[in-house]
Structure formats: structure tokens, C-alpha cells
Motif scaffolding. Structure first.
Motif, PDB file in Angstrom:
ATOM      1  N   ILE A  15       0.821  -1.210   0.000  1.00  0.00           N
ATOM      2  CA  ILE A  15       0.000   0.000   0.000  1.00  0.00           C
ATOM      3  C   ILE A  15       0.851   1.253   0.000  1.00  0.00           C
ATOM      4  N   LEU A  16       2.181   1.064   0.170  1.00  0.00           N
ATOM      5  CA  LEU A  16       3.069   2.217   0.090  1.00  0.00           C
ATOM      6  C   LEU A  16       3.324   2.627  -1.344  1.00  0.00           C
ATOM      7  N   GLY A  17       2.791   1.882  -2.292  1.00  0.00           N
ATOM      8  CA  GLY A  17       3.025   2.180  -3.690  1.00  0.00           C
ATOM      9  C   GLY A  17       4.304   1.575  -4.199  1.00  0.00           C
ATOM     10  N   ILE A  18       4.881   0.590  -3.464  1.00  0.00           N
ATOM     11  CA  ILE A  18       6.120  -0.057  -3.873  1.00  0.00           C
ATOM     12  C   ILE A  18       5.802  -1.484  -4.286  1.00  0.00           C
ATOM     13  N   SER A  19       6.256  -1.898  -5.447  1.00  0.00           N
ATOM     14  CA  SER A  19       6.101  -3.279  -5.872  1.00  0.00           C
ATOM     15  C   SER A  19       7.418  -4.005  -5.701  1.00  0.00           C
ATOM     16  N   GLU A  40       8.983   2.298   6.939  1.00  0.00           N
ATOM     17  CA  GLU A  40       8.216   3.374   7.546  1.00  0.00           C
ATOM     18  C   GLU A  40       7.700   4.296   6.454  1.00  0.00           C
ATOM     19  N   ALA A  41       6.366   4.507   6.400  1.00  0.00           N
ATOM     20  CA  ALA A  41       5.741   5.357   5.391  1.00  0.00           C
ATOM     21  C   ALA A  41       5.916   6.829   5.749  1.00  0.00           C
ATOM     22  N   GLU A  42       5.619   7.682   4.771  1.00  0.00           N
ATOM     23  CA  GLU A  42       5.768   9.119   5.000  1.00  0.00           C
ATOM     24  C   GLU A  42       4.876   9.615   6.125  1.00  0.00           C
ATOM     25  N   ASP A  43       3.729   8.940   6.323  1.00  0.00           N
ATOM     26  CA  ASP A  43       2.819   9.369   7.389  1.00  0.00           C
ATOM     27  C   ASP A  43       3.194   8.796   8.744  1.00  0.00           C
ATOM     28  N   GLY A  44       4.337   8.087   8.807  1.00  0.00           N
ATOM     29  CA  GLY A  44       4.789   7.535  10.064  1.00  0.00           C
ATOM     30  C   GLY A  44       4.341   6.112  10.333  1.00  0.00           C
TER      31      GLY A  44
END
Length: 229
Positions: A15-19, A40-44
Motif C-alpha cells: 500500500i506504500l506504492g512499492i512493488s 516506515e511510510a511518509e505518514d509515520g
């Protein structure tokens, strides 16, 4: 923080947009070894990647041991402070109190010294570099310097610690590399004794070699209320 290379064995969009594609390396962020592996995503938000990579436990990784003409290596599996001692043909001692000798001997790895660490796979290593080991008779000893494994017990029950001290036996293995030939011994270290002596000859034997005596350790060591060593 440290970075660890991992390999993904499938195609799963996160869901982070990484494949993560088959066989493609992924650069992930890892905390200290006991904390796992995660992104760790940008939103923490933190996403656990523990199934994708394994962070090594550095406490179980054996240190790099130097070697040469002569290498003597001691291994055991308790938190006690054992000491490796090697006497060279001139009678000079190499140990934690004298980590180098005039003949070139060096103690490069020491473990559980003065109970300041709690390594349960400790290693000690003494070596002479290539071309530096003098000919003659060497003697190695293993001594139980401090019964660190009894420190906690001694803080609560000195009588029980004294009883445990009297019967304490620490098994070890001693490996001697002598000019390319390796010999491994198994032994036991007990309080207030040097135990077995492990003699080996480097180069041709001569009739005027000195008789090597057991080393005497004059250092004052903590004993946690146990009988003095």
C-alpha cells in the motif's frame, strides 16, 4: 539505524506504492538487531517486514580472529570469565594482563573480562604472526578467573553461591594451530586451578630449552563475596 539487503520471492504491491519483484533487491530500514525489520511510510506508519529479512544477532557473531604460525583459541559457553594463557619458549606470558610478548605473541580477542560483558559464546585468541613464532616449547593453560555466572546468586544468597562455587565446572574447547596443523582439546576449568597444561613444539626441539612453570597471576580480581581465587 542500519540498512539490510533483502530479496522478495513473489510479486506483491504494497500500500506504500512499492512493488517488490522476483529477484529484485529491496533496500529496507532496520532498527537495532533485536527490533526487527520494517518500512516506515511518509505518514509515520510502520509495516513489518520480518518475513522478508533477518537481522543477525551481533551478540552471537564470533569476532574476527587473527592467525599466523601459532594460533591458540579458547571457546566456552557460559558467562564466566575464563582466561587463556600461553607461555612462549623464552618464558614470557601472553594473557589478558600481558596481551603482547617480546617474541611477537598477541592476545587479540578477550571475552567476559571482569564480568563486564555477558557473552554466552565467548572466544579468546592468542597468536604469533606468520614468520614470527620462535622455535621452542610453548605451553597453554586455561584458568577460571572470575565466576561471573554466580554474580546474581551471590547478591542474594552468599551461602548458596559458595556451595555452587565449590562445584563449579566450566567446559571448554582449546584449538591449537601450529604451523598449519590443528589440534583441538576438550577440558574443564574449575576454581583455583590452572588445570591441564597443553604443550606444543614449534620447530626442532633442542636440549637447552628452559623448563616452563605454571604462570602466577598477581592481579586482584572481584569475587562477589565468594572464596578468593
Amino acid at each position: 539505524m542500519q540498512y539490510i539487503d533483502c530479496m522478495r520471492v513473489g510479486v506483491t504491491p504494497l500500500i506504500l506504492g512499492i512493488s517488490l519483484w522476483l529477484g529484485q533487491p529491496l533496500r529496507v530500514v532496520a532498527q537495532t538487531p533485536h527490533s526487527g525489520c520494517y518500512i516506515e511510510a511518509e505518514d509515520g506508519a510502520v509495516y513489518d517486514l520480518g518475513l522478508l529479512c533477518v537481522v543477525p544477532d551481533e551478540s552471537t557473531v564470533e569476532p574476527t580472529l587473527q592467525t599466523g604460525d601459532v594460533q591458540v583459541t579458547l571457546r566456552w559457553n557460559t558467562s564466566d570469565d575464563l582466561d587463556l594463557i600461553v607461555i612462549d619458549p623464552a618464558g614470557d606470558i601472553v594473557d589478558f594482563g600481558s596481551p603482547t610478548s617480546p617474541s611477537g605473541g598477541q592476545l587479540d580477542v578477550d571475552a567476559n573480562g571482569f564480568c563486564q560483558t555477558q557473552n554466552f559464546s565467548p572466544v579468546e585468541n592468542i597468536f604469533w604472526p606468520m614468520g614470527a613464532a620462535p622455535d621452542g616449547q610453548y605451553v597453554a593453560y586455561v584458568t577460571l578467573a572470575i565466576p561471573c555466572s554466580l554474580e546474581s546468586l551471590a547478591s542474594t544468597d552468599v551461602t548458596a553461591a559458595n556451595n555452587a562455587y565449590a562445584s563449579l565446572t566450566v567446559p571448554y574447547t582449546l584449538t591449537i594451530l601450529n604451523q598449519g596443523e590443528t589440534t583441538t582439546y576438550e577440558g574443564f576449568s574449575r576454581p583455583e586451578t590452572f588445570g591441564a597444561d597443553y604443550s606444543f613444539q614449534v620447530g626442532p626441539a633442542t636440549s637447552d630449552e628452559p623448563i616452563l612453570e605454571q604462570p602466577q597471576d598477581s592481579l586482584e580480581l572481584p569475587n562477589f563475596g565468594l572464596p578468593a581465587l
